[in-house]
Write an enzyme that holds these catalytic residues in place. Structure first.
Site, mmCIF file in Angstrom:
data_model
loop_
_atom_site.group_PDB
_atom_site.id
_atom_site.type_symbol
_atom_site.label_atom_id
_atom_site.label_comp_id
_atom_site.label_asym_id
_atom_site.label_seq_id
_atom_site.Cartn_x
_atom_site.Cartn_y
_atom_site.Cartn_z
ATOM 1 N N GLY A 97 0.840 -1.190 0.000
ATOM 2 C CA GLY A 97 0.000 0.000 0.000
ATOM 3 C C GLY A 97 0.871 1.235 0.000
ATOM 4 O O GLY A 97 2.028 1.201 0.442
ATOM 5 N N GLN A 133 3.030 9.998 1.213
ATOM 6 C CA GLN A 133 4.319 9.296 1.278
ATOM 7 C C GLN A 133 5.222 9.616 0.094
ATOM 8 O O GLN A 133 6.430 9.358 0.163
ATOM 9 C CB GLN A 133 4.103 7.777 1.348
ATOM 10 C CG GLN A 133 3.484 7.296 2.653
ATOM 11 C CD GLN A 133 3.342 5.798 2.647
ATOM 12 O OE1 GLN A 133 2.360 5.271 2.140
ATOM 13 N NE2 GLN A 133 4.326 5.095 3.172
ATOM 14 N N CYS A 157 5.800 -0.137 7.329
ATOM 15 C CA CYS A 157 5.447 0.984 6.451
ATOM 16 C C CYS A 157 6.683 1.372 5.649
ATOM 17 O O CYS A 157 7.794 1.395 6.187
ATOM 18 C CB CYS A 157 4.979 2.151 7.315
ATOM 19 S SG CYS A 157 4.584 3.636 6.388
ATOM 20 N N LEU A 158 6.478 1.715 4.386
ATOM 21 C CA LEU A 158 7.603 2.110 3.540
ATOM 22 C C LEU A 158 8.246 3.415 4.026
ATOM 23 O O LEU A 158 9.375 3.722 3.642
ATOM 24 C CB LEU A 158 7.142 2.268 2.088
ATOM 25 C CG LEU A 158 6.654 0.982 1.409
ATOM 26 C CD1 LEU A 158 6.104 1.291 0.018
ATOM 27 C CD2 LEU A 158 7.748 -0.068 1.339
ATOM 28 N N HIS A 200 -4.519 1.278 7.328
ATOM 29 C CA HIS A 200 -3.159 1.837 7.411
ATOM 30 C C HIS A 200 -2.999 3.002 6.435
ATOM 31 O O HIS A 200 -2.481 4.061 6.797
ATOM 32 C CB HIS A 200 -2.149 0.717 7.118
ATOM 33 C CG HIS A 200 -0.717 1.145 7.130
ATOM 34 N ND1 HIS A 200 0.203 0.666 8.048
ATOM 35 C CD2 HIS A 200 -0.022 1.997 6.326
ATOM 36 C CE1 HIS A 200 1.378 1.230 7.813
ATOM 37 N NE2 HIS A 200 1.281 2.028 6.770
ATOM 38 N N GLU A 201 -3.465 2.797 5.204
ATOM 39 C CA GLU A 201 -3.269 3.834 4.179
ATOM 40 C C GLU A 201 -4.172 5.046 4.412
ATOM 41 O O GLU A 201 -3.743 6.187 4.197
ATOM 42 C CB GLU A 201 -3.471 3.261 2.783
ATOM 43 C CG GLU A 201 -2.520 2.121 2.411
ATOM 44 C CD GLU A 201 -1.049 2.407 2.667
ATOM 45 O OE1 GLU A 201 -0.635 3.588 2.563
ATOM 46 O OE2 GLU A 201 -0.319 1.455 3.003
ATOM 47 N N HIS A 259 -2.707 7.377 6.845
ATOM 48 C CA HIS A 259 -1.702 8.292 6.289
ATOM 49 C C HIS A 259 -2.342 9.596 5.819
ATOM 50 O O HIS A 259 -1.719 10.658 5.890
ATOM 51 C CB HIS A 259 -1.001 7.654 5.081
ATOM 52 C CG HIS A 259 0.161 6.769 5.424
ATOM 53 N ND1 HIS A 259 1.285 7.225 6.060
ATOM 54 C CD2 HIS A 259 0.378 5.447 5.192
ATOM 55 C CE1 HIS A 259 2.150 6.229 6.211
ATOM 56 N NE2 HIS A 259 1.624 5.123 5.698
#
Ligand code: NI
Length: 152
Positions: free
Chosen positions: A46, A51, A91-92, A134-135, A138
């Site tokens: 995701g 991000q 997470c990235l 999660h996304e 953000h």
């Protein structure tokens, strides 16, 4: 398409509430293409627009390891949620040494617009529900590390 730089924890844009997308123009389409490519290259499941440094309410998810399907969501809204699941997230944008357990709803209803301007209303379960939570966090300036689950 082009790879975008992934912003890391500590960058202020990751803590900002992202703006609604008003209309789907060429910039939004290019952003979606780039986000797909960037997520795949980073081996993520995701990615949210903040991000990659864009404060817009856009996410892409790849919710099924067995499938190449990627879902793009513009202005996503979780309108119902139920149940609970606890699992490890990463997470990235966050160093993997900070991966930790997070409690999320087991089921949810998500409403979003696709790149063609069509509004969708769907239910998601399990891992897909986790990724959506999660996304969408953000988009509200929330990182998973804010919510570590300390139960057992
Ligand atoms: Ni993340």
């Amino acid at each position: 398409m082009a790879l975008r730089n992934i912003f890391k924890e500590g960058e202020p844009i990751l803590r900002r509430v992202a703006r609604e997308v008003g209309g789907i123009d060429e910039r939004v389409v290019t952003l979606l293409d780039d986000m797909r490519e960037t997520m795949i290259k980073a081996d993520g499941v995701g990615l949210a627009a903040p991000q990659v440094g864009v404060s817009k309410r856009i996410i892409v998810i790849k919710p099924d390891a067995e499938s190449d399907e990627i879902v793009e969501m513009i202005n996503p809204v979780i309108s119902e949620q139920s149940g609970v699941q606890v699992g490890v997230e990463g997470c990235l944008s966050v160093d993997s040494s900070k991966n930790c357990k997070i409690a999320r709803p087991m089921r949810l209803k998500i409403e979003y617009t696709d790149r063609n301007g069509v509004r969708h209303s769907e239910y998601a379960l399990g891992f897909k529900a986790r990724v959506i939570c999660h996304e969408t966090d953000h988009l509200n300036g929330i990182l998973f590390i804010d919510k570590e689950y300390r139960g057992r």
